[in-house]
Design a protein around this motif. Structure first.
Motif, PDB file in Angstrom:
ATOM      1  N   ASP A 197      -7.006   1.010  -7.360  1.00 34.11           N
ATOM      2  CA  ASP A 197      -6.078   0.112  -8.037  1.00 34.11           C
ATOM      3  C   ASP A 197      -6.696  -1.283  -8.086  1.00 34.11           C
ATOM      4  OD1 ASP A 197      -3.270  -0.433  -9.082  1.00 34.11           O
ATOM      5  OD2 ASP A 197      -3.397  -1.879  -7.431  1.00 34.11           O
TER       6      ASP A 197
ATOM      7  N   GLY B 236      -5.306  -4.018  -7.591  1.00 30.90           N
ATOM      8  CA  GLY B 236      -4.779  -4.876  -6.543  1.00 30.90           C
ATOM      9  C   GLY B 236      -4.359  -6.237  -7.061  1.00 30.90           C
TER      10      GLY B 236
ATOM     11  N   LEU C 168       2.621   1.908  -3.315  1.00 33.43           N
ATOM     12  CA  LEU C 168       1.765   2.456  -4.365  1.00 33.43           C
ATOM     13  C   LEU C 168       1.445   3.925  -4.100  1.00 33.43           C
ATOM     14  CD1 LEU C 168       0.359   1.913  -6.984  1.00 33.43           C
ATOM     15  CD2 LEU C 168      -1.599   1.001  -5.733  1.00 33.43           C
TER      16      LEU C 168
ATOM     17  N   HIS D  64       0.833  -1.202   0.000  1.00 27.77           N
ATOM     18  CA  HIS D  64       0.000   0.000   0.000  1.00 27.77           C
ATOM     19  C   HIS D  64       0.870   1.254   0.000  1.00 27.77           C
ATOM     20  CE1 HIS D  64      -3.821   2.121   0.858  1.00 27.77           C
ATOM     21  NE2 HIS D  64      -3.022   2.987   1.481  1.00 27.77           N
TER      22      HIS D  64
ATOM     23  N   ARG E 191      -6.512  -0.480  -2.812  1.00 21.49           N
ATOM     24  CA  ARG E 191      -5.885  -1.474  -3.693  1.00 21.49           C
ATOM     25  C   ARG E 191      -6.807  -2.651  -3.983  1.00 21.49           C
ATOM     26  NH1 ARG E 191      -2.575  -4.027  -0.990  1.00 21.49           N
ATOM     27  NH2 ARG E 191      -1.511  -4.991  -2.756  1.00 21.49           N
TER      28      ARG E 191
END
Length: 310
Positions: A295, A297, A153, A150, A233
């Motif tokens: 995102d 993920g 990102l 996390h 994510r």
């Protein structure tokens, strides 16, 4: 001038080479501290993306940033927090009751990158390097032990906003004529540099509850004193839980304080919003924007969601 020595913590005079055996320069170490003061934890590549400027990008390479980190580690300002978890490059660990039966990739392995972060002493040094009397927040203690996907990102989003690219290369463009020169560091889509950003910043809702954005950015050039960034994510399968974060933000944005006998919103006072010219009423105030990054993920080594499902 001409003194080639520095003093250690006991006042003993030592050669500069002994103080920084990896050969890093003082300006580069200060730049690394300033970037870590914002990101809190990062990889060497992420530090390099924000430290290097276009006019001396070829001079300061990732290896030079790593040397600066090792010298800062010698002074107990920085420590190694772990390693990233490259997607699909390491087999998942066995499922356990603690993880709800889900198998999670193990950090480290081929292609992994070291994650470094500030010590409490380094957080104070980073505040001095940034030099703007900001609230530094926490130093992300414990982050990085599980790969910190996390936080990594969030770092990439900040790097993209500041530089217009990521550590993985320039983002795809539909029009190749708009692509920046390969050897130039393009300007990002948002004004301001890394100093406009902050992470690990609690914002008090009540005496017991805080809202902690993934990142905060000041945008006075756009007429926005501050904006908040939230990243998901794909770990929250119910979109209502993601949207539910706005309830906490609303509670914080409605929090008022008394300044000079006048009631003002706490967020405006904290981020130096201009006072209204014709009286003041919290009801008429404009709340800061909350930016959501979604995102796809990963689940195991595969994407959790497709772009269409997002």
């Amino acid at each position: 001038m001409g003194d080639n020595h520095e003093r250690d913590g006991q006042g003993e005079k030592l050669p500069r080479a002994a103080r920084n055996p990896n050969g890093s320069t003082a300006p580069l170490r200060a730049d690394v501290l300033a970037v870590l003061g914002v990101l809190k934890i990062a990889t060497y590549k992420q530090l390099h993306a924000l430290v290097a400027a276009d006019e001396y990008r070829d001079h300061h390479r990732v290896e030079h940033v790593a040397e600066a980190v090792r010298d800062l580690e010698k002074h107990k300002l920085v420590d190694v927090r772990g390693a990233t978890s490259p997607s699909g490059r390491r087999p998942a660990t066995k499922a356990s009751p603690d993880t709800g039966g889900a198998a999670k990739p193990k950090p480290g392995g081929p292609g992994a990158q070291k994650i470094v972060g500030l010590t409490p002493l380094g957080l104070a040094a980073a505040a001095e390097a940034l030099g703007d009397d900001r609230d530094m927040g926490g130093h992300a203690r414990g982050a990085g032990l599980t790969g910190a996907p996390h936080a990594m990102l969030v770092n990439e989003l900040i790097i993209t906003a500041v530089t217009g690219t990521t550590t993985h290369g320039a983002p795809p463009r539909t029009d190749t004529r708009q692509a920046p020169p390969r050897r130039a560091l393009p300007a990002g889509p948002l004004p301001g540099g890394i100093e406009a950003w902050a992470t690990e910043m609690p914002h008090t809702i009540t005496g017991k509850y805080n809202v902690i954005p993934d990142a905060v950015v000041r945008l006075p050039e756009l007429g926005i004193p501050v904006a908040f960034l939230e990243l998901d994510r794909g770990t929250m399968t119910d979109i209502r839980k993601v949207a539910g974060k706005l309830d906490n933000y609303k509670r914080y944005f409605d929090r008022s304080v008394h300044v000079g006998g006048q009631e003002r919103l706490e967020v405006e006072v904290r981020y130096n919003a201009p006072e209204p010219a014709y009286g003041y009423s919290p009801r008429r105030s404009v709340r800061p924007p909350v930016l959501f990054g979604l995102d796809q993920g990963t689940k195991g080594s595969r994407p959790r969601y497709s772009p269409e499902s997002l």
